[in-house]
Design an enzyme around this catalytic site. Structure first.
Site, short mmCIF file in Angstrom:
data_model
loop_
_atom_site.label_atom_id
_atom_site.label_comp_id
_atom_site.label_asym_id
_atom_site.label_seq_id
_atom_site.Cartn_x
_atom_site.Cartn_y
_atom_site.Cartn_z
N HIS A 1 -8.79 7.57 13.04
CA HIS A 1 -9.56 7.83 11.82
C HIS A 1 -9.65 9.32 11.57
O HIS A 1 -9.92 10.10 12.48
CB HIS A 1 -10.97 7.25 11.95
CG HIS A 1 -11.01 5.77 12.13
ND1 HIS A 1 -11.18 4.89 11.09
CD2 HIS A 1 -10.91 5.00 13.25
CE1 HIS A 1 -11.19 3.65 11.55
NE2 HIS A 1 -11.01 3.70 12.85
N ASP B 1 -7.99 5.25 3.68
CA ASP B 1 -8.77 4.13 4.16
C ASP B 1 -9.12 3.23 2.98
O ASP B 1 -9.43 3.70 1.88
CB ASP B 1 -10.06 4.65 4.81
CG ASP B 1 -10.83 3.55 5.52
OD1 ASP B 1 -11.41 2.69 4.82
OD2 ASP B 1 -10.86 3.54 6.76
N GLU C 1 0.81 -1.23 0.00
CA GLU C 1 0.00 0.00 0.00
C GLU C 1 0.84 1.27 0.00
O GLU C 1 0.39 2.32 0.50
CB GLU C 1 -0.99 0.01 1.17
CG GLU C 1 -1.99 -1.13 1.15
CD GLU C 1 -3.10 -0.96 2.17
OE1 GLU C 1 -3.63 0.15 2.31
OE2 GLU C 1 -3.43 -1.97 2.83
N LYS D 1 -11.65 1.62 2.32
CA LYS D 1 -13.02 1.76 1.85
C LYS D 1 -13.29 3.11 1.18
O LYS D 1 -14.39 3.33 0.67
CB LYS D 1 -14.00 1.56 3.01
CG LYS D 1 -13.92 0.17 3.63
CD LYS D 1 -14.85 0.07 4.83
CE LYS D 1 -14.73 -1.30 5.50
NZ LYS D 1 -15.58 -1.40 6.72
N HIS E 1 -5.21 2.97 16.14
CA HIS E 1 -5.21 3.74 14.91
C HIS E 1 -6.22 4.86 15.03
O HIS E 1 -7.19 4.78 15.78
CB HIS E 1 -5.55 2.84 13.70
CG HIS E 1 -6.82 2.07 13.86
ND1 HIS E 1 -6.92 0.96 14.70
CD2 HIS E 1 -8.05 2.23 13.32
CE1 HIS E 1 -8.14 0.47 14.64
NE2 HIS E 1 -8.86 1.22 13.84
#
Length: 337
Positions: A269, A197, A177, A199, A267
């Site tokens: 967000h 992210d 990634e 998604k 983590h």
């Protein structure tokens, strides 16, 4: 439910292929994610959940020629507010079929041009029983977790959890990634990597990123005064990076942590404030700014606070609280909210 194929055709046309990026091909020769996937190769076993609000359906099944179960999540793509999209939707090729009307109100079915009828697909393979359980609709229960309950029930559960976090280390060690990295601070104590992210569909109005610290912390329960520099760096450097790259100011970002999280590696967000992304409800999300202020007010706050969160019926954590008499079984079935 009888097993059925999503597509009866022998050959899969290009339009039905799903492009999947390889994340760990060297360690999993049987990975479904190494090639393009034909929808006809998937056999449905059962529907795990059909979420009408999110326009999402979660399906358990298997792929021909690949061992193990798979979970496929299909979700309608978000609308864009860009001029190109709007101009192409409202043209002579878009069909509006009237269903009914009443006074000034009319209800229609809309069939825009083909490229705007897409569906986002997430594939988990091989899917463990825990993955399948995660996407299955079940009754929900609220837990008011004291620190004593955390030590007695939750912590042993976390330590025995089988969810792999190898994908996180692949990102931190630059094995996967890398094209999704938005910002990196390499300091081993206060540094982190921010990535898109998985998604996020790339639309500005659904912006969502995740900050992964190099310092390993399991959850919000482990945070104390020694982590303030890390948390503040994630907040300040993260918002600066997003403002520079995406032109979204800090005042339009929702920055939060989950408890209970989906995986036990701390983590943070970062999401566009006007995007109602899943997991922002009070029984799960904790604003980073509030977490920082709580620790400044009381360095050991998260070893004293009662934290409330939702557990799913049948989940191992639910079972443990049930056995301890913390929650009781419902007499009636829960309804979808």
């Amino acid at each position: 439910m009888a097993e059925v194929s999503l597509n009866s055709a022998n050959e899969c046309p290009p339009a039905k292929k799903i492009k999947i990026e390889t994340e760990n091909a060297s360690k999993n020769a049987q990975s479904i994610h190494e090639t393009e996937i034909c929808a006809s190769e998937f056999t449905v076993k059962r529907v795990l959940q059909n979420n009408c609000i999110r326009k999402q359906i979660c399906i358990e099944g298997s792929f021909e020629g690949h061992e193990g179960s798979a979970v496929v999540v299909l979700e309608k793509q978000n609308f864009s507010d860009e001029d190109q999209f709007l101009n192409e939707v409202f043209n002579k090729d878009t069909v509006l079929n009237k269903l009914y009307s009443n006074d000034v109100y009319g209800n229609y079915e809309c069939f825009p041009v083909k490229k705007y009828n897409g569906i986002n697909a997430t594939i988990i393979h091989p899917a463990t029983a825990k993955h399948i359980k995660k996407f299955q609709k079940e009754e929900l229960h609220i837990i008011d977790e004291t620190y004593e309950l955390y030590q007695k029930i939750t912590l042993p559960y976390i330590e025995s959890s089988s969810f792999s976090t190898e994908w996180i280390y692949n990102i931190l060690e630059h094995k996967a990634e890398q094209d999704r990295i938005v910002y990196e601070d390499k300091d081993e104590n206060t540094g982190f990597i921010m990535v898109n992210d998985l998604k996020w569909d790339g639309q500005p109005n659904t912006l969502k990123l995740i900050a992964l610290p190099f310092q390993k912390i399991q959850s919000i329960r482990e945070l104390n005064a020694s982590h303030l520099l890390l948390l503040k760096n994630i907040r300040d450097a993260g918002t600066a990076a997003i403002a520079k790259k995406f032109n979204v100011p800090a005042s339009q970002l929702r920055i939060y942590l989950h408890y209970q999280p989906s995986y036990y590696y701390l983590h943070v967000h970062f999401a566009y404030l006007m995007f109602d992304t899943p997991g922002i409800y009070v029984e799960k999300a904790h604003l980073l700014s509030t977490v920082i202020r709580n620790i400044e007010l009381m360095p050991d706050y998260y070893t004293k606070a009662v934290l409330s969160y939702v557990v799913i019926k049948g989940d191992p954590l639910y079972t443990k609280f049930l056995e301890e008499g913390i929650i009781g079984e419902a007499n009636s079935k829960a309804v979808e909210i």
